[in-house]
Design a protein around this motif. Structure first.
Motif, PDB file in Angstrom:
ATOM      1  N   GLU A   6       0.827  -1.203   0.000  1.00 37.61           N
ATOM      2  CA  GLU A   6       0.000   0.000   0.000  1.00 37.61           C
ATOM      3  C   GLU A   6       0.863   1.255   0.000  1.00 37.61           C
ATOM      4  OE1 GLU A   6      -3.654   2.040   2.566  1.00 37.61           O
ATOM      5  OE2 GLU A   6      -2.817   0.106   3.163  1.00 37.61           O
ATOM      6  N   ALA A   7       1.972   1.231   0.730  1.00 40.05           N
ATOM      7  CA  ALA A   7       2.830   2.417   0.838  1.00 40.05           C
ATOM      8  C   ALA A   7       3.466   2.778  -0.498  1.00 40.05           C
ATOM      9  CB  ALA A   7       3.913   2.175   1.885  1.00 40.05           C
ATOM     10  N   VAL A   8       3.801   1.785  -1.304  1.00 38.77           N
ATOM     11  CA  VAL A   8       4.510   2.057  -2.566  1.00 38.77           C
ATOM     12  C   VAL A   8       3.609   1.926  -3.790  1.00 38.77           C
ATOM     13  CG1 VAL A   8       6.684   1.310  -1.545  1.00 38.77           C
ATOM     14  CG2 VAL A   8       5.314  -0.342  -2.851  1.00 38.77           C
ATOM     15  N   GLY A   9       2.344   1.534  -3.581  1.00 39.19           N
ATOM     16  CA  GLY A   9       1.429   1.415  -4.706  1.00 39.19           C
ATOM     17  C   GLY A   9       1.603   0.147  -5.515  1.00 39.19           C
ATOM     18  N   LEU A  10       2.007  -0.934  -4.862  1.00 38.23           N
ATOM     19  CA  LEU A  10       2.158  -2.212  -5.554  1.00 38.23           C
ATOM     20  C   LEU A  10       0.801  -2.898  -5.642  1.00 38.23           C
ATOM     21  CD1 LEU A  10       4.098  -4.393  -6.721  1.00 38.23           C
ATOM     22  CD2 LEU A  10       4.261  -5.328  -4.399  1.00 38.23           C
ATOM     23  N   HIS A  11       0.354  -3.199  -6.853  1.00 35.94           N
ATOM     24  CA  HIS A  11      -0.969  -3.784  -7.061  1.00 35.94           C
ATOM     25  C   HIS A  11      -0.880  -5.266  -7.416  1.00 35.94           C
ATOM     26  CE1 HIS A  11      -2.704   0.182  -6.723  1.00 35.94           C
ATOM     27  NE2 HIS A  11      -1.891   0.634  -7.666  1.00 35.94           N
ATOM     28  N   GLU A  12       0.020  -5.975  -6.779  1.00 39.10           N
ATOM     29  CA  GLU A  12       0.183  -7.403  -6.985  1.00 39.10           C
ATOM     30  C   GLU A  12       0.137  -8.088  -5.632  1.00 39.10           C
ATOM     31  OE1 GLU A  12       3.888  -8.037  -8.937  1.00 39.10           O
ATOM     32  OE2 GLU A  12       3.394  -6.809 -10.678  1.00 39.10           O
ATOM     33  N   ASN A  13      -0.056  -9.401  -5.654  1.00 39.66           N
ATOM     34  CA  ASN A  13       0.027 -10.174  -4.428  1.00 39.66           C
ATOM     35  C   ASN A  13       1.496 -10.250  -4.005  1.00 39.66           C
ATOM     36  OD1 ASN A  13      -0.201 -12.020  -2.347  1.00 39.66           O
ATOM     37  ND2 ASN A  13      -0.410 -13.786  -3.697  1.00 39.66           N
ATOM     38  N   PRO A  14       1.882  -9.625  -2.878  1.00 47.66           N
ATOM     39  CA  PRO A  14       3.301  -9.531  -2.539  1.00 47.66           C
ATOM     40  C   PRO A  14       3.863 -10.739  -1.798  1.00 47.66           C
ATOM     41  CG  PRO A  14       2.016  -8.336  -0.926  1.00 47.66           C
ATOM     42  CD  PRO A  14       1.028  -8.889  -1.920  1.00 47.66           C
ATOM     43  N   THR A  15       3.088 -11.794  -1.620  1.00 48.57           N
ATOM     44  CA  THR A  15       3.536 -12.923  -0.804  1.00 48.57           C
ATOM     45  C   THR A  15       4.283 -13.958  -1.636  1.00 48.57           C
ATOM     46  OG1 THR A  15       1.397 -14.023  -1.080  1.00 48.57           O
ATOM     47  CG2 THR A  15       1.646 -12.588   0.807  1.00 48.57           C
ATOM     48  N   LYS A  16       4.912 -14.897  -0.951  1.00 49.31           N
ATOM     49  CA  LYS A  16       5.650 -15.971  -1.606  1.00 49.31           C
ATOM     50  C   LYS A  16       4.874 -16.511  -2.813  1.00 49.31           C
ATOM     51  CE  LYS A  16       6.868 -17.850   2.975  1.00 49.31           C
ATOM     52  NZ  LYS A  16       6.862 -19.073   3.807  1.00 49.31           N
ATOM     53  N   PRO A  17       5.521 -16.708  -3.949  1.00 48.91           N
ATOM     54  CA  PRO A  17       6.949 -16.578  -4.228  1.00 48.91           C
ATOM     55  C   PRO A  17       7.353 -15.232  -4.809  1.00 48.91           C
ATOM     56  CG  PRO A  17       5.900 -17.646  -6.082  1.00 48.91           C
ATOM     57  CD  PRO A  17       4.802 -17.336  -5.081  1.00 48.91           C
ATOM     58  N   HIS A  18       6.538 -14.184  -4.607  1.00 44.21           N
ATOM     59  CA  HIS A  18       6.889 -12.874  -5.144  1.00 44.21           C
ATOM     60  C   HIS A  18       8.250 -12.452  -4.607  1.00 44.21           C
ATOM     61  CE1 HIS A  18       6.647  -8.714  -6.417  1.00 44.21           C
ATOM     62  NE2 HIS A  18       5.478  -8.943  -7.007  1.00 44.21           N
ATOM     63  N   LEU A  19       9.033 -11.841  -5.463  1.00 37.97           N
ATOM     64  CA  LEU A  19      10.389 -11.450  -5.102  1.00 37.97           C
ATOM     65  C   LEU A  19      10.408 -10.465  -3.936  1.00 37.97           C
ATOM     66  CD1 LEU A  19      13.348 -11.799  -5.911  1.00 37.97           C
ATOM     67  CD2 LEU A  19      13.026 -10.031  -7.644  1.00 37.97           C
ATOM     68  N   ILE A  20       9.373  -9.646  -3.807  1.00 33.06           N
ATOM     69  CA  ILE A  20       9.368  -8.645  -2.745  1.00 33.06           C
ATOM     70  C   ILE A  20       9.314  -9.288  -1.359  1.00 33.06           C
ATOM     71  CG2 ILE A  20       6.851  -8.328  -2.673  1.00 33.06           C
ATOM     72  CD1 ILE A  20       9.564  -5.596  -2.291  1.00 33.06           C
ATOM     73  N   HIS A  21       8.709 -10.474  -1.234  1.00 33.69           N
ATOM     74  CA  HIS A  21       8.622 -11.106   0.087  1.00 33.69           C
ATOM     75  C   HIS A  21      10.013 -11.539   0.558  1.00 33.69           C
ATOM     76  CE1 HIS A  21       5.988 -13.832   2.878  1.00 33.69           C
ATOM     77  NE2 HIS A  21       6.897 -13.152   3.544  1.00 33.69           N
TER      78      HIS A  21
END
Length: 402
Positions: free
Chosen positions: A270-285
């Motif tokens: 929400e803070a950066v405006g990411l509109h994807e599921n940020p959980t595993k296996p997403h790289l951001i997690h």
């Protein structure tokens, strides 16, 4: 070489009795309303869900109920309307024979897991697949599509009927109402999370804490459990901000370590405006867990570490604290029981290496017995062990000897 230890929670540090019982309890809440006596998912089924990469009970429970409704639609179309509650009332009034409902939970969830795209939840993959392949063959397909969307499109929200009921089973009706400021959808005197059991022994926790106190270990929990956000202010009433990772950490006496769970991730998104599921296996997690782990022992504010993880991915170069830490070689040790989680950290380590950081990875896969989970993990781990306690001695050795 400093060691960053990333620990999954469920089935690694804690036996998630509550979560496993929550899936059939939630489904039974709905099937009882419909007057159906049908088989519910077993523990073996749930192990298959996890082996297929569907590790969020919010997703798997919604997929299972949606599959049951599709089976009911094949038998009788007169109950199908777009509104979920009205559809459930009409379906209950139809009094279908539950013996005619043929659940295939593993097939439904496995298909969704295999079809899930990066940044997509398995429930959303199921909705996409069924809209394309199943609904055209069923009556009232537009109304049925709206009904499935109510279940599958937003499983990480209390607007999803199964998620609201599942969360009530987890924490109990009273705690649900206190946490979310809304009436509980079902009466549950005591939450199932109170039945969780520690898998990490007291001696194992002491051994890890000792190397942490020595400054040889930078730990974080890498988990898909709900958690608090990295702020002191009260979070909004969303299921991702329930302190379930913190409860597990307290259960294994590691409550001072940062839990990079859904609360941290969805706060960051929400803070950066990411509109994807940020959980595993997403790289951001994986990147957020890595940054939070080091920040916890380096005196860096956690918010700065989380934001540097996102900025690094966006810019294609190390930013903020991650850039400062690049002068050191790092050894990432992951203890995980899902392929999805391992793949996320694989990608994290590879990206950090590509951006100029000296980093290596050791993976301990946790599988207590032979079966689909062990077979799925074997190709991705350095060591497959039955319990986290079987990895403690080697982790401590890596911390002290490199």
């Amino acid at each position: 070489m400093p060691v960053v230890l990333l620990l999954d929670i469920d089935d690694v540090l804690v036996l998630p009795v509550g979560y496993k019982r929550g899936i059939p309890a939630t489904l039974e809440t709905f099937t009882r309303r419909l007057g159906w006596e049908i088989p519910l998912p077993t523990e073996a089924d749930i192990e298959w869900f996890e082996a297929a990469g569907v590790t969020s009970e919010w997703d798997s429970t919604a997929i299972c109920l949606a599959g049951l409704l599709l089976e009911a639609a094949r038998l009788d179309e007169r109950w199908i309307v777009p509104d979920f509650d009205e559809a459930m009332d009409r379906l209950a009034a139809r009094a279908l024979d539950g013996a005619q409902i043929r659940p295939d939970y593993v097939a439904w969830v496995k298909q969704a897991g295999e079809a899930t795209r990066l940044g997509e939840r398995p429930s959303q993959a199921a909705l996409r697949l069924w809209q394309r392949e199943v609904l055209p063959q069923l009556p009232r397909s537009e109304a049925l599509a709206a009904l499935l969307s109510a279940l599958l499109a937003t499983t990480h929200s209390l607007s999803c009927p199964t998620t609201a009921v599942f969360q009530t089973w987890m924490v109990g009706s009273r705690a649900y109402e206190e946490a979310y400021g809304r009436p509980a959808p079902v009466e549950v005197p005591q939450g199932l999370l109170e039945q969780d059991q520690p898998l990490l022994t007291r001696d194992g926790a002491r051994a890890l804490t000792a190397v942490w106190y020595e400054g040889r270990l930078a730990p974080a929990f890498y988990t898909s459990r709900p958690s608090r956000p990295p702020l002191k202010e009260p979070p909004p009433p969303l299921p991702v901000y329930s302190p379930e990772a913190e409860l597990a950490a307290r259960l294994v006496r590691l409550e001072d370590w940062p839990p990079v769970g859904l609360g941290r991730l969805f706060w960051l998104a929400e803070a950066v405006g990411l509109h994807e599921n940020p959980t595993k296996p997403h790289l951001i997690h994986g990147m957020a867990a890595f940054a939070a782990a080091i920040a916890s022992v380096d005196g860096i504010i956690e918010i700065q570490a989380l934001q540097s993880a996102y900025e690094t991915l966006q810019a294609g170069e190390l930013k903020g604290p991650l850039a400062e830490w690049a002068e050191f070689p790092w050894h990432v040790v992951l203890v995980e029981d899902s392929v999805k989680g391992i793949l996320g950290v694989f990608r994290t380590v590879r990206r950090l290496y590509e951006l100029g950081m000296s980093v290596r990875l050791t993976v301990f896969g946790i599988a207590p017995h032979p079966g689909p989970k062990a077979e799925a993990l074997e190709a991705y781990v350095d060591r497959l062990v039955p319990s986290v306690n079987d990895a403690i001695e080697e982790i401590v050795h890596l911390c002290r000897e490199g």
